[in-house]
Scaffold this motif. Structure first.
Motif, PDB file in Angstrom:
ATOM      1  N   THR A 138      55.471  37.410  -8.018  1.00 47.64           N
ATOM      2  CA  THR A 138      55.723  36.038  -8.541  1.00 47.64           C
ATOM      3  C   THR A 138      54.699  35.171  -8.997  1.00 47.64           C
ATOM      4  OG1 THR A 138      55.440  35.241  -6.086  1.00 47.64           O
ATOM      5  CG2 THR A 138      57.620  35.866  -6.861  1.00 47.64           C
ATOM      6  N   SER A 139      53.665  35.826  -9.267  1.00 43.85           N
ATOM      7  CA  SER A 139      52.527  35.383  -9.806  1.00 43.85           C
ATOM      8  C   SER A 139      51.519  36.388 -10.371  1.00 43.85           C
ATOM      9  CB  SER A 139      51.648  34.502  -8.571  1.00 43.85           C
ATOM     10  OG  SER A 139      50.995  35.355  -7.647  1.00 43.85           O
ATOM     11  N   ASP A 234      54.875  31.495 -10.328  1.00 42.10           N
ATOM     12  CA  ASP A 234      54.541  30.497  -9.681  1.00 42.10           C
ATOM     13  C   ASP A 234      53.626  29.499 -10.411  1.00 42.10           C
ATOM     14  OD1 ASP A 234      55.963  31.057  -7.639  1.00 42.10           O
ATOM     15  OD2 ASP A 234      54.103  32.032  -6.712  1.00 42.10           O
ATOM     16  N   GLU A 235      52.804  30.000 -11.205  1.00 43.20           N
ATOM     17  CA  GLU A 235      51.945  29.251 -11.962  1.00 43.20           C
ATOM     18  C   GLU A 235      52.751  28.404 -13.237  1.00 43.20           C
ATOM     19  OE1 GLU A 235      49.947  33.302 -11.228  1.00 43.20           O
ATOM     20  OE2 GLU A 235      51.721  32.665 -11.742  1.00 43.20           O
ATOM     21  N   GLN A 299      59.889  26.412 -13.729  1.00 41.97           N
ATOM     22  CA  GLN A 299      59.362  25.272 -13.099  1.00 41.97           C
ATOM     23  C   GLN A 299      58.314  24.242 -13.683  1.00 41.97           C
ATOM     24  OE1 GLN A 299      61.612  24.016 -10.651  1.00 41.97           O
ATOM     25  NE2 GLN A 299      62.693  25.647 -11.522  1.00 41.97           N
TER      26      GLN A 299
END
Length: 326
Positions: A138-139, A234-235, A299
């Motif tokens: 996730t990153s 996430d970044e 996001q």
């Protein structure tokens, strides 16, 4: 023998009519002109409108387009270059080879578009695509710390490859070299272009491949296969806006303008989602195809503006080359 003479006359007349048609040459990337890409449908639709011959020339991947045109200079046969992106606009303008446009459109881009030389035709977010039944990081930190094997593209020849460099740079700034150092043992290979990289991934040569958040839509819609997914990071995700522009010295300026206008029309934009597998720059009257609603929505959207992208590109490339050569 008379029927042969008549046939020959018909062929000659047909050739003469074909020769009278103006020709517009568009340099673009290989996947655009492939049988499954937008090229064939774009050619058919535009030729029906312009009464001309549209000559689409594939030139490897996006970043290679600028190198090709820069090398050819004012002697280039291209009337239009289609397939650069916002990360290359500043460098492209510095060549002085591209002319202004007067195209207006109701763009559906996440950013305001006011550029007077380059016209956008699609956009998307870079992402690592993987098999949906496999766990995904996730990153970038998690990717670097794990064992997943990845395939990426060379930033010197590929716009996704360059986009990855700027994605890491935008996310980590001065710490970008340490990310690349940690990612080095995850990289299976670096290809010249996107098509080769994605093909190797589909052949099982790696766990993940640098592509787009929209890539799973191809498998879902074209193949009825939900086995591919894009990993949300996430970044955030770096955005790409793909553009086209006419050459300043084109001998078909009116036809070039007609093509740029056609490019932002419904006829062209409806082709993009299910052939180039990107978001259209102008929302088609029919909307997006069913299946696009299943795609991940980052996001956080990352994007350097044109001027900052030029500076960041040079620094990021130097860091990437320096780190991976060690």
């Amino acid at each position: 023998m008379k029927h042969l003479a008549i046939a020959a006359g018909i062929l000659t007349a047909t050739s003469a009519v074909a020769a009278d048609k103006p020709e517009l040459t568009v340099y673009t990337y290989d996947s655009f002109v492939s049988d499954w890409g937008p090229g064939p449908k774009v050619k058919e639709a535009f030729e029906a409108e312009c009464d001309c011959t549209l000559n689409l020339v594939g030139v490897e991947d996006g970043a290679a387009l600028l190198s090709r045109v820069r090398l050819e200079g004012e002697n280039t046969e291209a009337d239009i270059v289609l397939g650069l992106d916002t990360n290359l606009i500043s460098a492209a303008k510095e060549t002085g080879l591209f002319g202004p446009h007067s195209i207006t459109a109701d763009y559906a881009l996440p950013v305001e578009w006011t550029d007077t030389v380059f016209v956008p035709y699609d956009w998307g977010y870079f992402a690592f695509v993987h098999n949906a039944d496999a766990p995904a990081p996730t990153s970038f930190r998690e990717l670097a710390d794990g064992d997943a094997k990845i395939i990426i593209q060379d930033p010197r020849s590929s716009t996704p490859g360059l986009g990855l460099l700027l994605w890491v740079k935008a996310s980590y700034g001065d710490d970008a070299p340490s990310i690349w150092a940690d990612l080095a043992d995850n990289i299976v290979t670096v290809t010249k272009g996107w098509s080769e990289a994605y093909g190797l991934f589909l052949e099982g040569e790696a766990d993940m491949v640098l592509s787009y958040t929209t890539s799973p839509a191809y498998h879902l819609i074209a193949e009825e296969d939900a086995s591919k997914a894009a990993a949300p990071f996430d970044e955030g995700h770096y955005m790409q806006v793909e553009v086209a522009a006419k050459l300043a010295n084109t001998d078909q300026p009116e036809l070039a303008d007609q093509f740029l206008n056609f490019m932002v029309s419904d006829a062209f934009q409806t082709i993009i989602p299910t052939t180039n597998w990107m978001y259209p720059a102008v929302t088609p009257s029919s909307g997006l195809p069913e299946g696009f609603e299943t795609l991940i929505t980052p996001q956080k959207a990352l994007l350097f503006d044109q001027d900052k992208a030029a500076a960041a590109r040079e620094q990021a490339l130097a860091e990437w080359l320096g780190t991976l050569s060690q």
